[in-house]
Structure formats: structure tokens, C-alpha cells
Design an enzyme around this catalytic site. Structure first.
Site, short mmCIF file in Angstrom:
data_model
loop_
_atom_site.label_atom_id
_atom_site.label_comp_id
_atom_site.label_asym_id
_atom_site.label_seq_id
_atom_site.Cartn_x
_atom_site.Cartn_y
_atom_site.Cartn_z
N HIS A 78 -16.06 -3.69 1.46
CA HIS A 78 -15.67 -4.12 0.12
C HIS A 78 -14.07 -3.46 0.35
CE1 HIS A 78 -14.03 -3.88 -4.02
NE2 HIS A 78 -14.23 -2.55 -3.96
N ASP A 107 15.71 -18.43 5.35
CA ASP A 107 14.39 -18.00 5.77
C ASP A 107 14.18 -16.54 6.05
OD1 ASP A 107 11.64 -18.20 6.86
OD2 ASP A 107 12.06 -20.67 6.90
N TRP A 143 -14.63 3.41 4.88
CA TRP A 143 -13.44 2.56 5.51
C TRP A 143 -12.56 3.72 6.33
CZ3 TRP A 143 -7.92 2.71 4.65
CH2 TRP A 143 -7.67 3.80 3.58
N SER A 169 -0.49 -7.58 12.78
CA SER A 169 0.17 -8.45 11.77
C SER A 169 0.91 -7.82 10.92
CB SER A 169 -1.14 -9.05 11.11
OG SER A 169 -0.61 -9.85 10.02
N SER A 170 0.59 -6.53 10.53
CA SER A 170 1.24 -5.80 9.64
C SER A 170 2.60 -5.17 10.11
CB SER A 170 0.68 -4.63 8.86
OG SER A 170 -0.47 -5.20 8.15
N HIS A 253 -2.33 8.23 3.77
CA HIS A 253 -1.78 8.41 2.55
C HIS A 253 -0.40 7.39 2.12
CE1 HIS A 253 -1.76 9.75 -1.45
NE2 HIS A 253 -0.33 10.02 -1.42
N GLU A 255 -0.30 4.83 3.46
CA GLU A 255 -1.12 3.39 3.08
C GLU A 255 -1.23 3.12 1.72
OE1 GLU A 255 -1.90 0.76 4.97
OE2 GLU A 255 -3.13 -0.16 3.60
N TYR A 257 0.53 4.08 -0.49
CA TYR A 257 2.03 3.76 -0.89
C TYR A 257 2.49 2.44 -0.81
CZ TYR A 257 1.62 8.37 -3.14
OH TYR A 257 1.41 9.33 -3.85
N SER A 268 9.44 -3.84 -11.85
CA SER A 268 10.75 -3.70 -12.07
C SER A 268 11.41 -5.04 -12.00
CB SER A 268 11.33 -2.74 -11.02
OG SER A 268 10.71 -1.65 -11.02
N HIS A 302 -4.19 16.58 1.24
CA HIS A 302 -5.13 16.65 0.11
C HIS A 302 -6.19 15.62 0.08
CE1 HIS A 302 -2.25 13.21 -1.76
NE2 HIS A 302 -3.41 12.84 -1.25
N HIS A 303 -6.47 14.80 0.98
CA HIS A 303 -7.65 14.08 1.04
C HIS A 303 -8.78 14.86 1.80
CE1 HIS A 303 -6.10 10.26 -0.10
NE2 HIS A 303 -4.91 10.66 0.24
N THR A 328 7.53 9.44 -9.65
CA THR A 328 6.85 8.49 -10.34
C THR A 328 6.96 8.54 -11.63
OG1 THR A 328 5.08 9.11 -8.49
CG2 THR A 328 4.47 7.67 -10.30
N LYS A 331 10.13 6.77 -12.72
CA LYS A 331 9.97 5.16 -12.81
C LYS A 331 9.35 4.88 -14.00
CE LYS A 331 9.45 2.78 -9.10
NZ LYS A 331 11.05 2.54 -8.90
N ARG A 450 -20.09 9.73 -4.74
CA ARG A 450 -19.82 8.46 -4.30
C ARG A 450 -20.79 7.89 -3.09
NH1 ARG A 450 -14.05 8.97 -1.48
NH2 ARG A 450 -14.31 6.82 -1.26
#
Lengths: 537, 44
Positions: A78, A107, A143, A169-170, A253, A255, A257, A268, A302-303, A328, A331, A450
Site C-alpha cells: 500500500h 514542450d 516500505w 524514472s524520477s 524525509h 521524499e 517534501y 497557491s 527525527h524518524h 510552513t 505559507k 502500527r
């Protein structure tokens, strides 16, 4: 005027004949954008079906429906499908469609590489999803693929190869976007006149360039540890499993963002259009995105507070994480200030944008709670974390993608979507997503871990509520599918070139639907045409 | 049908800029791929 310049060249707008030529061999940014979006929607439903299995198993205590290993496969898949298959390709699709239109480019800078970037993805995901049918089963260690658990999986090589493909790809997509924005802007489209969505993608692309190779390095080390006798993460050979967590989260991390900065860009765009005001503090918005991107590189640990970091590291990563609340907050303040005093209307895109601002902020606040080291020892690996990141990624990223889809769909298809059903989709989504995820805060605070298929009966009620919300939220997305398909193939109501009254920017100067080729001659950009043409703040 | 950019119809200025951008970014990608290996080797 940009309008006139583009209208001169709409005689070459025919798409190539034949399905194969048009969709498989395409180098057109609009067609490739469509491919990305269709792929993303498909993955959204596949990943969503895995979530339905998870919520069905957790509907009541006990092992009722699936085997524990299959449950673990579902939680792992998932996440991988939603992150790499749904959210990221959706943003790349939106970027592909809109960035050249927004900056007045004909293009993408590297159209053939653009085609390759997309066509790698179906193979990567076919490879990854095929592991569910292998004798040894698919990946089931989460994951994050922490060793030593992930090294026990017989499908590790498949998953690592799939991740390499997704990474390639990314990276190619990111290189393409940077090369396009830096080299292909129409004359007069200065960097600080670009739409915020383009800015958000430029910064996101730099994040991708920096962190996807790190993930590739980390999973390559897993592969060599399993098959080639190395001991990067094996204590028996002098390695350290915690080191993997450091390397993984140095990717992981930023990732997060990567999945939220383009969402900020979409919001925006939507908010000023429906508030009929220029965005409040354009430069501050751009600098805030850049600031968040920079900070994302120095908060990874922090993870992993619970692994037992040195006290100095705990304190550094705690304060660095809390610092992210500042840009943040800028924003969120600016979005609200944009709405303040505006002539607002609440079409479906705006409803999603307003929901985003409120619900993403809830996810941000729970993130601040998790950033506190002593509190995190309590919350770590509980459903509180699950609630937190789903508020960020579902009511944040996914809501922004849906809002962006409604916002630009008339430009893509040339027809207006059905506003009534769009609003039905919105209200069902916003109600059921909260029924789904809000009780998970309470479950986490009460101590439910979890990634477990069974739980204490004390957690039964909130789990049942959450599962009901999950099923209804999942069903609500079928409305979204219906609205999009109806708009693309059956809608009668023609869309104007400038679809929304308050919309500004080059993309609204081309006809609806956008012709196959646009801006073959660079448009003459006038500041009045742009949302941010006169930047003084 | 290929697009204008794919047909190589971009001006020399654009082509040069794109090539230079891609070269710099490719070097950055390579450097970041090696980063975890270097980090781990230095820590051993």
C-alpha cells in the site's frame, strides 16, 4: 499579447494518428502528462484496494480475514504503490502538462527522455506487484525495508530492481523539469514571475536529484548484503543496521517534501484564482518553499529517535524539525491572507484547497507533536504516526492533486466537469477521510501499534469507526473516477479558454482543450497576463 | 509525431543550455549515489 501570439500557431495542433504512435511513442508533454495521470489514478485504486484489505482486517479484533504475512504484504505494498505509483507520478503528470504551458515553452527540454521516464514506470510496478504472486510472497517488512528483516524476504531482489527503475524514472523526470524551467522560459518570464506551481516543481526536482540516488545506494547495499556477502548492515560482519536507517531517512524525509511541495504549488494557484486576488507575499511563498526544502535535509533522524541517539543529536533534530513550522506557517498564513477580503467563490477546486489548508495544518501540528523527543518515545510506531502522515499525504497531497485535477481538467479536455458531482465527491471525501483518520489519533495515544493485523479489544470501537470511514472514503473515490471519465468523454458543456474568471497566467491564454502543440513561437509575455507579473513584496 | 523540441528545432542557445544543465545534474546524481557508500566506508 500572449493570447495573440499563441493563436497564430494553432494550425499544427493535430495529434498523431494511431493509438501506438500517439501514446507509446509520444514525445508530447501533454500526452505524456495524461499517461502519467492515468497511470497514477490506476495505482491510486490498486493501492486503495490494499488499504481496503487492511481496514477490513482491522474492522474488529482477531485474525478474521487474511493471514498475518499477507496483511504485512498489504501494508508494505500500500505504501510503496501510493508513494511511488500514485502521488509522485500524479505530480509529474501535472508538471508535464502545466509547466511548459505556464512558462510559454513548446514542450519539455528533453521530450524523448520524457517518454522513457514514463514508460519505465509500468514495468517497475508490474515487477513489484508480481512479487505478490511469487511462492515466497512479496515484501512484507514495511516500505522502509529496514534490515535485518527485509533481508529475509525472498523477493528483495525484485523490489530493489523495481525501486531502481522508479528512481531512474524520477531522476530523469527531475532533470527534464529543471532543464525545461531553466532553459525554455518564454522571453519576459523571469524566474520571479513564474507561477508558484512552477517554482515548487523546480525546488522539488532538486530534492529528487539529491535524494533518489541515495535511496538507490541504500537498496543496492541491501542487495549486496543479501546476495554478495557484504556486511554493510550486518553486525556479524562489522556492519550496523542503524546505519541503514540513517541513509534511508536521508532520502525518506526529503521524499516527504517531494510529495507535498508541488501540492503547495497547486494550492497557491487555486486560492488566488477563486479569491480573485494575487497571492499574498509571492516572494515569501517562494522563499518558504526553498527554506522547507533546505530544512528537509537536516531533520532525517527525527524518524529514529527511538533507536537511542546521542542526546545532542536528539536535541538538534528536534529543534531543526520544529523550525520547519516557521516557513510552513508563512505559507498557511499567506494562503489565508490571500483569501482575506477576496471575492471568493467555492467551486470544487477551491473546496479542495480550503480543506487542504485546514486538514494539512492538522497533519502539521501532529507532526510537531511527534518532533518532541520525549513525546515521540510515547508515540513512536503507534497509530498516532499513521494518523499524522495520512493527514499530510491524503488530505494534503492527494486533496491537492484532486483539486488540481478539477482546476485544470477543463483546460485538458475542453469541457466543464459536472460541478454537482464534483461537490458531492468533495463533501463525501472530506467527511469520510476524517471519519477514517481522526480516530487513529486516539488509537495511537492509547497505545495501539502500527502494522499489526490483530489488537486488544480496548481498541475495537475506534477501529470499527475508522474502517467504516475507510470503506466510504474508498467508495467516494469512484465518484471522482466517474466525474473525470464523464468530463473526458461525455461532457457537453464547452470550457472557455480562460476557464475560471479569476485565473491568470499563460496557460489560460491557449484554447480549451489545449492544442497538441502550443507556444511553437515563444509568446510575448505581458506582466498583466501573469498572476505575479508585478512583484514588489 | 515528435514535438518541436524532439525534432531538434530548438535554437543553439537553448540546446547548449539544456546540455550544460543535464551534465551538471548528472554529476550531482552520481555524487549523491556514491554518498552513502563513502559515508559508510569512512565510518568503518
Amino acid at each position: 499579447m500572449a493570447h495573440e501570439a499563441t493563436h497564430d500557431h494553432h494550425d499544427h495542433h493535430h495529434a498523431p494518428q494511431g493509438f501506438f504512435q500517439r501514446w507509446v511513442m509520444s514525445t508530447n508533454h501533454k500526452d505524456i502528462g495524461t499517461l502519467y495521470l492515468v497511470f497514477s489514478l490506476t495505482m491510486f485504486f490498486i493501492g486503495g484496494s490494499f488499504a481496503m484489505v487492511i481496514r477490513a482486517e482491522l474492522f474488529k479484533p482477531g485474525l478474521d480475514l487474511v493471514q498475518p504475512y499477507f496483511f504485512n504484504e498489504m501494508t508494505t505494498m500500500h505504501a510503496l504503490v501510493m508513494i511511488f505509483g500514485a502521488i509522485m507520478p500524479a505530480f509529474v503528470g501535472l508538471g508535464n502538462w502545466m509547466i511548459p504551458l505556464m512558462i510559454g515553452a513548446p514542450d519539455m527540454a528533453l521530450p524523448r527522455m520524457n517518454n522513457l521516464s514514463f514508460w519505465i514506470l509500468p514495468f517497475a510496478f508490474a515487477l513489484m506487484l508480481s512479487t505478490l504472486f511469487l511462492p515466497g510472497g512479496g515484501p512484507a517488512g514495511g516500505w522502509t525495508m529496514y534490515p535485518p528483516l527485509s533481508l529475509q524476504s525472498s523477493s528483495l531482489a525484485y523490489v530493489v530492481f523495481a525501486i531502481h527503475l522508479m528512481g531512474i524514472s524520477s531522476i530523469m523526470g527531475a532533470i527534464n523539469i529543471i532543464a525545461t524551467i531553466l532553459n525554455m522560459r518564454a522571453p519576459g518570464m523571469d524566474l520571479l514571475k513564474m507561477p508558484v506551481f512552477v517554482w515548487s516543481w523546480l525546488i522539488t526536482a532538486f530534492l529528487l536529484i539529491a535524494v533518489m540516488p541515495v535511496l538507490a545506494g541504500a537498496v543496492t547495499m541491501l542487495l549486496t548484503d543479501k546476495y554478495f556477502g557484504t556486511s554493510f548492515f550486518n553486525p556479524g560482519g562489522g556492519g550496523d543496521p542503524v546505519l541503514y536507517q540513517h541513509v534511508f531517512w536521508f532520502f525518506g524525509h526529503p521524499e516527504v517534501y517531494i510529495m507535498i511541495l508541488p501540492a503547495f504549488g497547486i494550492i497557491s494557484e487555486i486560492v488566488p484564482t477563486f479569491a480573485r486576488k494575487p497571492i499574498f507575499g509571492y516572494r515569501a511563498m517562494v522563499y518558504a518553499i526553498a527554506c522547507i526544502a533546505f530544512l528537509s535535509f537536516i531533520v532525517w533522524a527525527h524518524h529514529m529517535f527511538a533507536v537511542g541517539l546521542p542526546l545532542g543529536a536528539d536535541i538538534f533534530f528536534m529543534y531543526a524539525t520544529m523550525l520547519i513550522a516557521v516557513p510552513t506557517g508563512v505559507k498557511v498564513f499567506n494562503w489565508v491572507a490571500t483569501m482575506w477580503g477576496g471575492s471568493m467563490t467555492f467551486e470544487t477546486p477551491m473546496l479542495f484547497a480550503v480543506a487542504f489548508i485546514i486538514l494539512f495544518t492538522i497533519g502539521g501540528f501532529s507532526g510537531l507533536m511527534l518532533a518532541l523527543v520525549p513525546a515521540d518515545f510515547q508515540y513512536h510506531d503507534t497509530y498516532f504516526v499513521v494518523a499524522h502522515f495520512h493527514y499530510v499525504l491524503v488530505t494534503g497531497a492527494a486533496f491537492a492533486i484532486m483539486g488540481g485535477t478539477y482546476y485544470w481538467l477543463p483546460k485538458w479536455t475542453g469541457h466543464m466537469y459536472n460541478e454537482f458531482w464534483g461537490k458531492v465527491h468533495f463533501w463525501c471525501s472530506v467527511v469520510f477521510v476524517n471519519v477514517l483518520f481522526f480516530p487513529q489519533h486516539f488509537l495511537g495515544l492509547a497505545g495501539m501499534p502500527r502494522r499489526i493485523p490483530d489488537y486488544n479489544v480496548a481498541f475495537a470501537n475506534f477501529n470499527m469507526i475508522s474502517s467504516i470511514g475507510g470503506f466510504l472514503f474508498g467508495a467516494s473515490q469512484l465518484i471522482f473516477l466517474g466525474v473525470v471519465v464523464h468530463c473526458a468523454f461525455f461532457a457537453r458543456k464547452k470550457a472557455a479558454d480562460r476557464v475560471w474568471e479569476g485565473a491568470k497566467g499563460l496557460e489560460w491564454t491557449v484554447p480549451s482543450p489545449a492544442p497538441h502543440h502550443t507556444f511553437e513561437v515563444p509568446p510575448v509575455v505581458r506582466d498583466e497576463e501573469l498572476a505575479h507579473g508585478h512583484v514588489d513584496d | 509525431m515528435t514535438s518541436q523540441a524532439a525534432n531538434g528545432q530548438l535554437g543553439p542557445k537553448h540546446r547548449h543550455g539544456v546540455r550544460r544543465t543535464v551534465l551538471v545534474l548528472a554529476i550531482v546524481v552520481g555524487a549523491f549515489f556514491l554518498l552513502p557508500f563513502v559515508q559508510i566506508l569512512l565510518m568503518k
